[in-house]
Design a protein around this motif. Sequence first.
Motif, PDB file in Angstrom:
ATOM      1  N   MET A   2       4.839  -5.448  -4.569  1.00 28.10           N
ATOM      2  CA  MET A   2       3.598  -5.433  -4.280  1.00 28.10           C
ATOM      3  C   MET A   2       3.370  -5.109  -2.890  1.00 28.10           C
ATOM      4  O   MET A   2       3.801  -5.872  -2.295  1.00 28.10           O
ATOM      5  N   SER A   3       2.381  -3.879  -3.187  1.00 30.41           N
ATOM      6  CA  SER A   3       2.517  -4.972  -3.428  1.00 30.41           C
ATOM      7  C   SER A   3       4.079  -5.345  -3.389  1.00 30.41           C
ATOM      8  O   SER A   3       4.851  -5.136  -2.339  1.00 30.41           O
ATOM      9  N   THR A   5       2.935  -7.119  -4.798  1.00 32.28           N
ATOM     10  CA  THR A   5       1.963  -7.829  -5.036  1.00 32.28           C
ATOM     11  C   THR A   5       1.277  -7.849  -5.140  1.00 32.28           C
ATOM     12  O   THR A   5       1.036  -7.179  -5.363  1.00 32.28           O
ATOM     13  N   ALA A   6       1.014  -8.512  -4.449  1.00 33.80           N
ATOM     14  CA  ALA A   6      -0.049  -8.303  -5.302  1.00 33.80           C
ATOM     15  C   ALA A   6      -1.375  -8.044  -4.326  1.00 33.80           C
ATOM     16  O   ALA A   6      -2.220  -7.493  -4.519  1.00 33.80           O
ATOM     17  N   ASP A 116       0.759  -1.289  -5.948  1.00 35.79           N
ATOM     18  CA  ASP A 116      -0.404  -2.403  -5.295  1.00 35.79           C
ATOM     19  C   ASP A 116      -1.257  -2.563  -6.409  1.00 35.79           C
ATOM     20  O   ASP A 116      -1.414  -1.875  -7.522  1.00 35.79           O
ATOM     21  N   ILE A 117      -1.859  -3.520  -6.400  1.00 37.13           N
ATOM     22  CA  ILE A 117      -2.966  -4.225  -7.312  1.00 37.13           C
ATOM     23  C   ILE A 117      -4.341  -2.952  -7.403  1.00 37.13           C
ATOM     24  O   ILE A 117      -5.024  -2.991  -8.263  1.00 37.13           O
ATOM     25  N   VAL A 183      -0.310  -6.488 -12.220  1.00 30.51           N
ATOM     26  CA  VAL A 183      -1.508  -5.905 -12.080  1.00 30.51           C
ATOM     27  C   VAL A 183      -2.346  -7.039 -11.380  1.00 30.51           C
ATOM     28  O   VAL A 183      -1.911  -8.105 -11.230  1.00 30.51           O
ATOM     29  N   GLY A 184      -3.416  -6.522 -10.984  1.00 25.20           N
ATOM     30  CA  GLY A 184      -4.624  -7.491 -10.510  1.00 25.20           C
ATOM     31  C   GLY A 184      -5.504  -8.086 -11.476  1.00 25.20           C
ATOM     32  O   GLY A 184      -5.535  -7.189 -12.565  1.00 25.20           O
ATOM     33  N   ILE A 189      -9.458  -7.842  -8.279  1.00 19.74           N
ATOM     34  CA  ILE A 189      -9.815  -6.787  -8.187  1.00 19.74           C
ATOM     35  C   ILE A 189     -11.267  -6.249  -8.005  1.00 19.74           C
ATOM     36  O   ILE A 189     -11.679  -5.532  -7.190  1.00 19.74           O
ATOM     37  N   ILE A 227      -7.483  -3.044 -17.150  1.00 19.30           N
ATOM     38  CA  ILE A 227      -6.220  -3.579 -16.820  1.00 19.30           C
ATOM     39  C   ILE A 227      -5.196  -3.854 -17.927  1.00 19.30           C
ATOM     40  O   ILE A 227      -4.098  -3.711 -18.031  1.00 19.30           O
TER      41      ILE A 227
END
Length: 401
Positions: A2-3, A5-6, A116-117, A183-184, A189, A227
């Motif tokens: 991650m991110s 992560t996020a 990244d998210i 995912v975020g 998001i 998502i």
Amino acid sequence: MMSPTATTAAFLSAAPASSSTTQRRRSRLPVVSASLSPSPSSEEPLLVRAARGEDGLPRPPAWMMRQAGRYMAAYQALAKRHPSFRERSETTDLIVDITLQPWRAFAPDGVILFSDILTPLPAIGVPFDISDSKGPVIQSPVRSEEQVRELVPIDLDMLQFVGESLKILRSEIDGKAALLGFVGAPWTIATYVVEGGMTNTYTNIKSMCHTAPNVLRGLLSHLAEAISDYIIYQVNSGAQCIQIFDSWGGQLPPHVWEQWSKPYIKQIVNKIKIKCPHVPLVLYINGNGGLLERMTDTGVDVIGLDWTVDMADGRRRLGNRISVQGNVDPAFLFSPLPVLTDEIHRVVKSAGPKGHILNLGHGVLVKTPEEAVAHFFDVTRSLRYDTLFQGYVAEELQHVA
């Protein structure tokens, strides 16, 4: 990672790059074309089995959030050659190289995609840039019904670098670890989409809960659908476990999280459980101490705890019918190694001999010594449940309603 992560703090160390200038080179590595979705009955990685709460595992599996990048000399050298975060996270061969750096160095039980998210945003009609000083920047924040109507269903063709990377990674890892996607969550998001980037106050999106609730519901519903499709795409490309980061969900009062974040997470989980029932889902919320009991009926398989929650208390509050992840304070990696060893033992003993994925309570910090990261994984591999819990009798815990 991650991110992984996020959160998009990773962006802050990256040079800016717009999607129009990002160089998307096709990987020089072979792409695996066979179906990679595992059968639940096949022998699966330790992390996947722990996420499902299986009995009889020899030890807890371990990985770290923000596992790749930030602290690794190999990543820093690569980042100097490729200073744009967008290039690094949207170019297949770079994604693969960066994702594998910590796996080759430390052999964690989970290998998480470097991404990244916000990566899927352009694929739903929300372009963004990255400022070296401000992080992600969305020039036209979404705050009206008209803007919500202009959003499009996720175009997975724009995310082929993600699918290609996962296929290659699954082949490279070859069953020796679990491959994680992420995912975020819709609320998290949406904070970027509404605020136009990073924020410390969340005033625009929080006020929308009262001033434009229909607009916000439309946005969150659209994000939840996109998502969900993105998760399915990651699974079909080889991801064996998915972490959902509701990084900014902890910024909401619990009753507000119940109304504006939880239903959309449940929408995602319900769809994934139908389409990909074999894939465990992990939910992580930074600052989730006030939300634990409310997180249990989202339908996820694992709840991640940050380091501000005592693991034993978290177990009591959640019950032992759901797996947990975490929650060593990342600052312990700056401590003398014997101190880190003691903390790992404390967390593992507090979590119990079933349904625990050892992790940090947040991402690896900048300048973390690589020696400490190696020690974290070496200690984990040396653990044995039958020794730590000799004579242990499991107690049936019910989560607090």
